[in-house]
Structure formats: structure tokens, C-alpha cells
Design a protein around this motif. Structure first.
Motif, PDB file in Angstrom:
ATOM      1  N   TRP A 191      68.832  45.200  59.284  1.00  0.00           N
ATOM      2  CA  TRP A 191      68.701  46.643  59.095  1.00  0.00           C
ATOM      3  C   TRP A 191      68.066  46.956  57.746  1.00  0.00           C
ATOM      4  O   TRP A 191      68.404  46.358  56.726  1.00  0.00           O
ATOM      5  N   TRP A 192      67.123  47.900  57.757  1.00  0.00           N
ATOM      6  CA  TRP A 192      66.523  48.471  56.566  1.00  0.00           C
ATOM      7  C   TRP A 192      65.822  47.391  55.742  1.00  0.00           C
ATOM      8  O   TRP A 192      64.725  46.970  56.081  1.00  0.00           O
ATOM      9  N   TYR A 193      66.442  46.947  54.647  1.00  0.00           N
ATOM     10  CA  TYR A 193      65.821  45.915  53.822  1.00  0.00           C
ATOM     11  C   TYR A 193      65.798  44.556  54.521  1.00  0.00           C
ATOM     12  O   TYR A 193      65.165  43.618  54.033  1.00  0.00           O
ATOM     13  N   ASN A 194      66.468  44.434  55.646  1.00  0.00           N
ATOM     14  CA  ASN A 194      66.548  43.160  56.354  1.00  0.00           C
ATOM     15  C   ASN A 194      65.749  43.125  57.649  1.00  0.00           C
ATOM     16  O   ASN A 194      65.807  42.120  58.369  1.00  0.00           O
ATOM     17  N   ASP A 195      65.015  44.206  57.962  1.00  0.00           N
ATOM     18  CA  ASP A 195      64.274  44.170  59.227  1.00  0.00           C
ATOM     19  C   ASP A 195      62.872  43.611  59.001  1.00  0.00           C
ATOM     20  O   ASP A 195      61.866  44.249  59.288  1.00  0.00           O
ATOM     21  N   GLN A 196      62.837  42.410  58.490  1.00  0.00           N
ATOM     22  CA  GLN A 196      61.594  41.675  58.260  1.00  0.00           C
ATOM     23  C   GLN A 196      61.835  40.207  58.602  1.00  0.00           C
ATOM     24  O   GLN A 196      62.941  39.845  59.028  1.00  0.00           O
ATOM     25  N   LYS A 197      60.822  39.393  58.472  1.00  0.00           N
ATOM     26  CA  LYS A 197      60.869  38.027  58.996  1.00  0.00           C
ATOM     27  C   LYS A 197      62.088  37.249  58.512  1.00  0.00           C
ATOM     28  O   LYS A 197      62.851  36.702  59.315  1.00  0.00           O
ATOM     29  N   GLU A 198      62.300  37.162  57.218  1.00  0.00           N
ATOM     30  CA  GLU A 198      63.420  36.387  56.703  1.00  0.00           C
ATOM     31  C   GLU A 198      64.744  37.069  56.998  1.00  0.00           C
ATOM     32  O   GLU A 198      65.739  36.407  57.324  1.00  0.00           O
ATOM     33  N   GLY A 199      64.788  38.400  56.861  1.00  0.00           N
ATOM     34  CA  GLY A 199      66.027  39.120  57.116  1.00  0.00           C
ATOM     35  C   GLY A 199      66.479  38.989  58.557  1.00  0.00           C
ATOM     36  O   GLY A 199      67.658  38.765  58.840  1.00  0.00           O
ATOM     37  N   MET A 200      65.544  39.125  59.501  1.00  0.00           N
ATOM     38  CA  MET A 200      65.887  38.956  60.912  1.00  0.00           C
ATOM     39  C   MET A 200      66.310  37.522  61.203  1.00  0.00           C
ATOM     40  O   MET A 200      67.256  37.283  61.963  1.00  0.00           O
ATOM     41  N   THR A 201      65.609  36.579  60.599  1.00  0.00           N
ATOM     42  CA  THR A 201      65.957  35.174  60.819  1.00  0.00           C
ATOM     43  C   THR A 201      67.362  34.887  60.313  1.00  0.00           C
ATOM     44  O   THR A 201      68.153  34.194  60.980  1.00  0.00           O
ATOM     45  N   ARG A 202      67.696  35.405  59.134  1.00  0.00           N
ATOM     46  CA  ARG A 202      69.049  35.199  58.591  1.00  0.00           C
ATOM     47  C   ARG A 202      70.109  35.816  59.501  1.00  0.00           C
ATOM     48  O   ARG A 202      71.161  35.211  59.745  1.00  0.00           O
ATOM     49  N   GLN A 203      69.844  37.021  59.995  1.00  0.00           N
ATOM     50  CA  GLN A 203      70.817  37.664  60.882  1.00  0.00           C
ATOM     51  C   GLN A 203      70.966  36.880  62.183  1.00  0.00           C
ATOM     52  O   GLN A 203      72.085  36.657  62.670  1.00  0.00           O
ATOM     53  N   ILE A 204      69.848  36.446  62.755  1.00  0.00           N
ATOM     54  CA  ILE A 204      69.886  35.674  63.996  1.00  0.00           C
ATOM     55  C   ILE A 204      70.651  34.364  63.785  1.00  0.00           C
ATOM     56  O   ILE A 204      71.480  33.962  64.622  1.00  0.00           O
ATOM     57  N   ASN A 205      70.402  33.691  62.680  1.00  0.00           N
ATOM     58  CA  ASN A 205      71.077  32.414  62.434  1.00  0.00           C
ATOM     59  C   ASN A 205      72.558  32.594  62.166  1.00  0.00           C
ATOM     60  O   ASN A 205      73.391  31.802  62.626  1.00  0.00           O
ATOM     61  N   ALA A 206      72.926  33.634  61.414  1.00  0.00           N
ATOM     62  CA  ALA A 206      74.352  33.879  61.158  1.00  0.00           C
ATOM     63  C   ALA A 206      75.082  34.177  62.461  1.00  0.00           C
ATOM     64  O   ALA A 206      76.179  33.647  62.711  1.00  0.00           O
TER      65      ALA A 206
END
Length: 468
Positions: free
Chosen positions: A380-395
């Protein structure tokens, strides 16, 4: 060397290409949280130019322009639309490795078939070519949403909103559906007595009541909740620094309400108790109606006092916060579960250092009755980019069930932001493909393809109780 932004963008193998192009690419979009203006949807608004469609209200771009030394006159000021577009074009080459560089060119390609990269020298020609298309009735906001195969949008609406534009659109819908979402943040802000009291007065006016005590305040909010439900709403949303779960009594909340209605500033513990009480009532109403409750938590709001005074809120001066999140979530969700009033819930985290905490917390309160009941929401917000989405998906993958995830949303004020769903889908397919290549997942394309389709579309279609 791969070409920039071709059909295999972000897809690093033939397996990823197969997963995306055969399973994910053509699925409809359910955008269950955004900030699109319902009046523009209802009226099939036609933008005069790409600056209006692209730069008005987009604080992501505004932040980048400020960082690039662009004067506020060309951002939120009185400069002409072509001047503002030119300043954005001047900035774009400097956004490389920021997600804005990808989003900008995806949007130019998907909506306007512009294959060039935007920069200072071609800004004027691209401005005019996009504007020529925007003058075509096929490029009104209905056309823009249909172009990206959007099936559902859910706007973000205050309890006092009339929902007249939702009602009007429902009578003459386009190819997609639009639903409201109940966002009572202003009702939960007693820390600013003057603003809060103005809001309570307005709530009373909308409901033809004079609100004199907390019970009347609560009853009026409940009536608005019912009104939203009657108009197709099946989601609530809360933008909070963190959840609130203080112990309180009904007598305490009644006294706190009278104190703030008298214009007095509340003590810190009084504010927390008031917010805690309201969250309990909102969650109970959501549960009774079978709604999905959403919590967007973790932002530092209005950090720049000069900007707040001169430009107002939501102009690009909010940030990632470092609030303590876990204890309040345990108490709030535990309390609602003990009351047997904990419904479908999505929790969105803004601070990526808390991803695992949120993923684990969601799993604590699944009860086996509803598939994917508790969701760790998308980047979300500062995390809706390549690394942020990847981190959320992996967590989520490591701690919960990615296979039951309800997928991406835009959280945007722009009708041109929907390629973010494509961005997510490409990234998701590549992540699965890398695991297959590494022998960490079986090369079972039908099953993994189905899982990707579920995450991108079918899980959301099953999870949200949309009617009509």
C-alpha cells in the motif's frame, strides 16, 4: 539486453511469460479500494487534457517534481496545464528506478499507445496527441475504465455523503459496477474539537437531527451505515495511525463526547478511549451486515506544517510512520472475536518492517469458517512498487496462504492508474516462475495458473459480497 517495457516486461523466463499471457493478462479487474470521484464516474466525465487526467491530485508525481526542484506554481499552483505537463515531462527522466518511471510509461502505452519515453523535448507533441484522443467520447472515464477491463470499482466515501452519484450511475451503468465504501475517519477525530464539532453538526443536518449526546451521535452514524448498505455498500475502510483498543465504559464515552462537544480539548487517554469505542461499534455493524472491514494503518499525516497551512491535506506530505502496531491489533481483533463479531478483515501495513507482524496477526484470527477471512492487504502507498509488492507477497507466502490472497488495488485518485494491476500480475507471475525454475515448486502449469487467476481476480470476486 531486453527492450524497455515490451510485452514481456518484468517476466524473466518463458515460464513467467506463459503464466502471465495465458492465465493473468486478460482477467477483469476488481478494484476494491480507490479514491476516484463518483461524480466523474456518474457523469462519464471527459477530461480536457492529460494534465487534468494525470496530474491533478496525484501527490506521487507532486513529490517527485518537488524533489526535482519544480516550483509549486507548476505543481498545485496557477500555471497552465501545458506548463504543468512540461514540468512533469522534465522530471520523468530523473524518476528512473522510482516506480513512477514504470507507471508513467505503462499508462502512456496502455491508454494512448505512446511508445516513446517521455522527456522534455517530446512533451509538447505527446501532450497534444494524448489530448486529441481524450476529446474522443470513447476516452471519457467510462471508456478509460473499460479499456483496462475494469469490472468493479469501490470508491471511498464519508458517512455524510449523499451517494447521489452512486445512485445515478446505478440507474444507467456502463460495463463496470461502482459501489461506495464507508469511511468514517472524520467521526473518529475528537482531537480537533472545532473540526469535530463542525462535522457532528453537519452529520446532524444530513440526518435532520440535532445531535446532543453520544447515543444520538452513534444512532445517527448507524443510520448512515444502514443508508450506505441500502445503496450497495459492502465495505468499510479506516485510515488510522494504528488500531485502538483501550478499555472503556459507556459512561466514560458519554462524558468524553459531552466534553468535546463543549469545545474542550481531550486528554490523550480520552481520545484513545473514544476511538476504541467507535471502532468496536463500526466492526459490530460491519459484521452484522456481512461487510468487509479494511484498516489502512501506519501513516504519519501532514508532516509539513507550512504545506498543511498553505496547500491543505493530501498534497504529498504524508510519510511512513513507525507506530507500535501489534498489541492494539491483538486486543482489538481478540475483543471482536470474543464477542463473536469479527467479520472479514483486511489490514494494510505502511511500514514494511512490520510485514511479518501483519501477516502473522491476520493468521491469528482465522476461524475456519470463511476462506481467507483475515487478509494481509496488498502493498500500500509507499509499498505498491516492485520491491514493496515482492516483500508483501513473500511475507504472506511465508506466514499465511498467498493462494487465498484477494490481490491488488489502485488506492488511486486517477482514472489512468489501472495498469498497476498489470504491474502486480506480471510481478506475481515472475515470482512463481522463479520458484518453478529453481525446483522449489512443481512445473504444474494448470494448478499454478489457476492459483494466479485466483489471486488476480477470483478470490476477490468470491470474498466481497457485491450485490447487483
Amino acid at each position: 539486453m531486453k527492450p524497455f517495457l515490451d510485452e514481456h516486461f518484468l517476466l524473466q523466463s518463458s515460464i513467467a511469460e506463459e503464466l502471465y499471457h495465458q492465465y493473468a493478462k486478460d482477467l477483469p479487474i476488481i478494484d476494491y479500494h480507490n479514491h476516484l470521484p463518483p461524480d466523474q464516474v456518474s457523469g462519464a466525465h471527459q477530461f480536457e487534457n492529460i494534465t487534468q487526467a494525470w496530474l491533478y491530485g496525484d501527490h506521487y508525481k507532486w513529490r517527485a517534481m518537488r524533489a526535482n526542484g519544480v516550483n509549486e506554481h507548476y505543481i498545485t499552483g496557477e500555471a497552465s496545464d501545458i506548463e504543468k505537463f512540461q514540468k512533469w515531462a522534465d522530471t520523468v527522466p530523473y524518476t528512473m528506478r522510482n516506480p513512477l518511471y514504470h507507471w508513467t510509461h505503462l499508462e502512456l502505452q496502455r491508454y494512448f499507445d505512446v511508445q516513446e519515453t517521455l522527456h522534455s523535448k517530446n512533451a509538447e507533441s505527446i501532450f497534444h496527441s494524448c489530448n486529441e484522443k481524450l476529446r474522443d467520447p470513447a476516452y471519457n472515464v467510462h471508456g478509460l475504465l473499460n479499456k483496462l477491463n475494469v469490472e468493479v470499482i469501490c470508491t471511498t466515501d464519508d458517512p455524510i455523503d449523499s451517494l447521489e452519484f452512486h445512485q445515478s450511475y446505478a440507474q444507467h451503468p456502463s460495463c463496470f459496477k461502482m459501489f461506495p465504501a464507508f469511511r468514517p475517519d472524520k467521526a473518529m477525530s475528537p482531537e480537533h474539537p472545532e473540526n469535530f464539532n463542525q462535522y457532528v453538526d453537519r452529520l446532524g443536518e444530513v440526518s435532520n437531527l440535532e445531535i446532543q449526546n453520544f447515543q444520538e451521535f452513534l444512532d445517527t452514524l448507524k443510520a448512515r451505515h444502514d443508508y450506505f448498505a441500502a445503496n450497495g455498500c459492502c465495505l468499510s475502510d479506516h485510515g488510522l495511525s494504528h488500531l485502538y483498543a483501550e478499555d472503556y465504559t459507556d459512561e466514560e464515552i458519554a462524558r468524553i463526547f459531552q466534553k468535546v462537544r463543549g469545545g474542550s480539548h481531550l486528554m490523550h487517554d480520552e481520545i484513545n478511549k473514544f476511538k476504541s469505542a467507535l471502532l468496536v461499534h463500526f466492526a459490530a455493524w460491519d459484521y452484522e451486515k456481512g461487510w468487509v472491514q479494511q484498516f489502512h494503518v501506519g501513516a504519519f499525516r501532514n508532516t509539513n506544517t507550512w504545506a498543511l497551512k498553505n496547500l491543505g491535506p493530501d498534497t504529498g506530505f504524508d510519510s511512513i510512520g513507525d507506530y507500535k502496531q501489534g498489541e492494539a491489533m491483538v486486543r482489538f481483533f481478540g475483543n471482536m472475536a470474543a464477542r463473536e463479531q469479527l467479520g472479514k478483515t483486511i489490514i494494510y501495513n505502511l511500514n514494511p518492517s512490520d510485514n511479518e507482524l501483519f501477516a502473522a496477526m491476520a493468521g491469528n484470527f482465522n476461524d475456519g469458517d470463511i476462506i481467507g477471512k483475515m487478509q494481509f492487504g496488498s502493498g500500500w502507498w509507499y509499498n505498491d512498487q516492485k520491491e514493496g509488492m515482492t516483500r508483501q507477497i513473500n511475507a504472506l507466502s511465508n506466514i499465511g496462504l498467498l493462494s487465498r490472497f484477494v490481490g491488488m488495488l489502485t488506492d488511486s485518485r486517477s482514472f489512468l492508474s489501472f495498469p498497476r494491476h498489470e504491474y502486480f500480475r506480471r510481478l506475481l507471475c515472475n515470482i512463481f516462475a522463479e520458484d518453478i525454475k529453481n525446483g522449489e515448486l512443481p512445473h504444474d502449469m494448470p494448478w499454478i495458473g489457476k492459483m494466479i487467476q485466483d489471486i488476480c481476480y477470483y478470490n476477490a470476486k468470491s470474498y466481497f459480497p457485491f450485490q447487483g
